[in-house]
Design a protein around this motif. Structure first.
Motif, short mmCIF file in Angstrom:
data_model
loop_
_atom_site.label_atom_id
_atom_site.label_comp_id
_atom_site.label_asym_id
_atom_site.label_seq_id
_atom_site.Cartn_x
_atom_site.Cartn_y
_atom_site.Cartn_z
N ALA A 160 -3.53 18.55 0.58
CA ALA A 160 -3.85 17.51 -0.28
C ALA A 160 -2.65 16.60 -0.53
N VAL A 161 -1.38 17.05 -0.29
CA VAL A 161 -0.49 16.31 -0.35
C VAL A 161 -0.23 15.43 1.09
N ALA A 162 -0.43 16.09 2.30
CA ALA A 162 -0.68 14.98 3.35
C ALA A 162 -1.47 13.88 2.95
N GLU A 163 -2.61 14.20 2.43
CA GLU A 163 -3.81 13.04 2.18
C GLU A 163 -3.32 12.17 1.42
N ALA A 164 -2.58 12.57 0.27
CA ALA A 164 -1.93 11.57 -0.79
C ALA A 164 -0.81 10.63 0.18
N VAL A 165 0.06 11.47 0.86
CA VAL A 165 0.94 10.70 1.79
C VAL A 165 0.32 9.46 2.37
N LEU A 166 -0.64 9.86 3.13
CA LEU A 166 -1.29 8.79 4.00
C LEU A 166 -2.11 7.63 3.34
N ARG A 167 -2.64 8.21 2.14
CA ARG A 167 -3.13 7.04 1.06
C ARG A 167 -2.18 6.29 0.83
N GLY A 168 -0.92 6.76 0.37
CA GLY A 168 0.06 5.87 -0.25
C GLY A 168 0.68 4.94 0.82
N VAL A 169 0.84 5.18 2.12
CA VAL A 169 1.36 4.67 2.99
C VAL A 169 0.19 3.49 3.48
N ALA A 170 -0.91 3.88 3.56
CA ALA A 170 -2.03 2.78 3.67
C ALA A 170 -1.95 1.71 2.69
N GLU A 171 -1.96 2.12 1.53
CA GLU A 171 -1.56 1.22 0.46
C GLU A 171 -0.43 0.00 0.28
N MET A 172 0.58 0.91 0.88
CA MET A 172 1.91 0.02 1.13
C MET A 172 1.69 -1.07 2.08
N HIS A 173 1.07 -0.75 3.15
CA HIS A 173 0.74 -1.56 4.34
C HIS A 173 0.00 -2.76 3.96
N GLN A 174 -1.11 -2.29 3.07
CA GLN A 174 -1.91 -3.40 2.49
C GLN A 174 -1.21 -4.41 1.62
N HIS A 175 -0.22 -3.85 0.90
CA HIS A 175 0.39 -4.91 0.20
C HIS A 175 1.30 -5.54 0.94
N VAL A 176 2.04 -4.95 1.77
CA VAL A 176 3.04 -5.89 2.66
C VAL A 176 2.12 -6.70 3.54
#
Ligand code: S3P
Length: 177
Positions: A160-176
């Motif tokens: 679950a932590v790994a999933e949360a990491v990947l979601r968070g990183v994907a969101e960061m890239h969307q914003h950038v």
């Protein structure tokens, strides 16, 4: 802002789950794994606890910084030792490598997790619980300042932590992007 790479870098206190979550991330992404503790142990040819005992913490920190410098600038999962953020140059280096994720957990959970294996040299004191508390208090601001975002792992599985990491990183890239 200076250039950021595409690595996923895990930081946080001992017992936060960096190594286990790193392995989950490798499974999910197929990216190569860099683990600074393992790199140091391999380079010196002895376990971390022995390096501390034989050469002391500063020498270990020098080896840790040297290991970090060996991490290639490429998409990868980078697992760091809990004290890596103590040096500003290391923090700059991991932020250049990519997204930096701070894994946290309640003090009770951290203590319970580190107590399962007595391999952390910094906690070999007469009062490990007090030492953990004190180190955590000093380091928490460093982890927060170095990280792009934080995940509380207290009640989550590694997956679950790994999933949360990947979601968070994907969101960061969307914003950038
Ligand atoms: C340390 C954490 C350890 C290891 C060394 C020092 C620290 O790594 O690098 O014992 O200063 O917090 P983990 O965070 O993987 O336990």
């Amino acid at each position: 802002m200076s250039e950021r790479g595409e690595a996923i870098v895990l930081i946080g206190f001992m017992g936060a789950g960096k190594s286990s979550v790193g392995r989950e991330l490798v499974k999910r992404t197929g990216l190569p794994l860099y683990d600074t503790d393992r790199m140091v142990a391999a380079r010196v040819g002895m376990p971390i606890a022995e390096i501390f005992a034989s050469y002391g913490e500063e020498e270990f920190r020098d080896c840790e910084a040297a290991a970090l410098a060996q991490v290639a600038e490429r998409p990868a999962i980078v697992v760091t030792g809990g004290g890596l953020v103590l040096r500003t140059a290391n923090v700059e280096a991991i932020r250049r490598l990519g997204s930096v994720i701070n894994l946290v957990a309640s003090e009770e959970a951290l203590f319970e997790r580190v107590s399962r294996r007595g391999t952390r040299p910094l906690l070999q004191t007469s009062d490990p619980r007090g030492t953990l508390s004190e180190l955590l208090r000093k380091r928490e601001p460093l982890y927060r300042a170095a990280a792009d975002f934080t995940i509380d792992t207290t009640n989550l599985t590694h997956a679950a932590v790994a999933e949360a990491v990947l979601r968070g990183v994907a969101e960061m890239h969307q914003h950038v992007g």
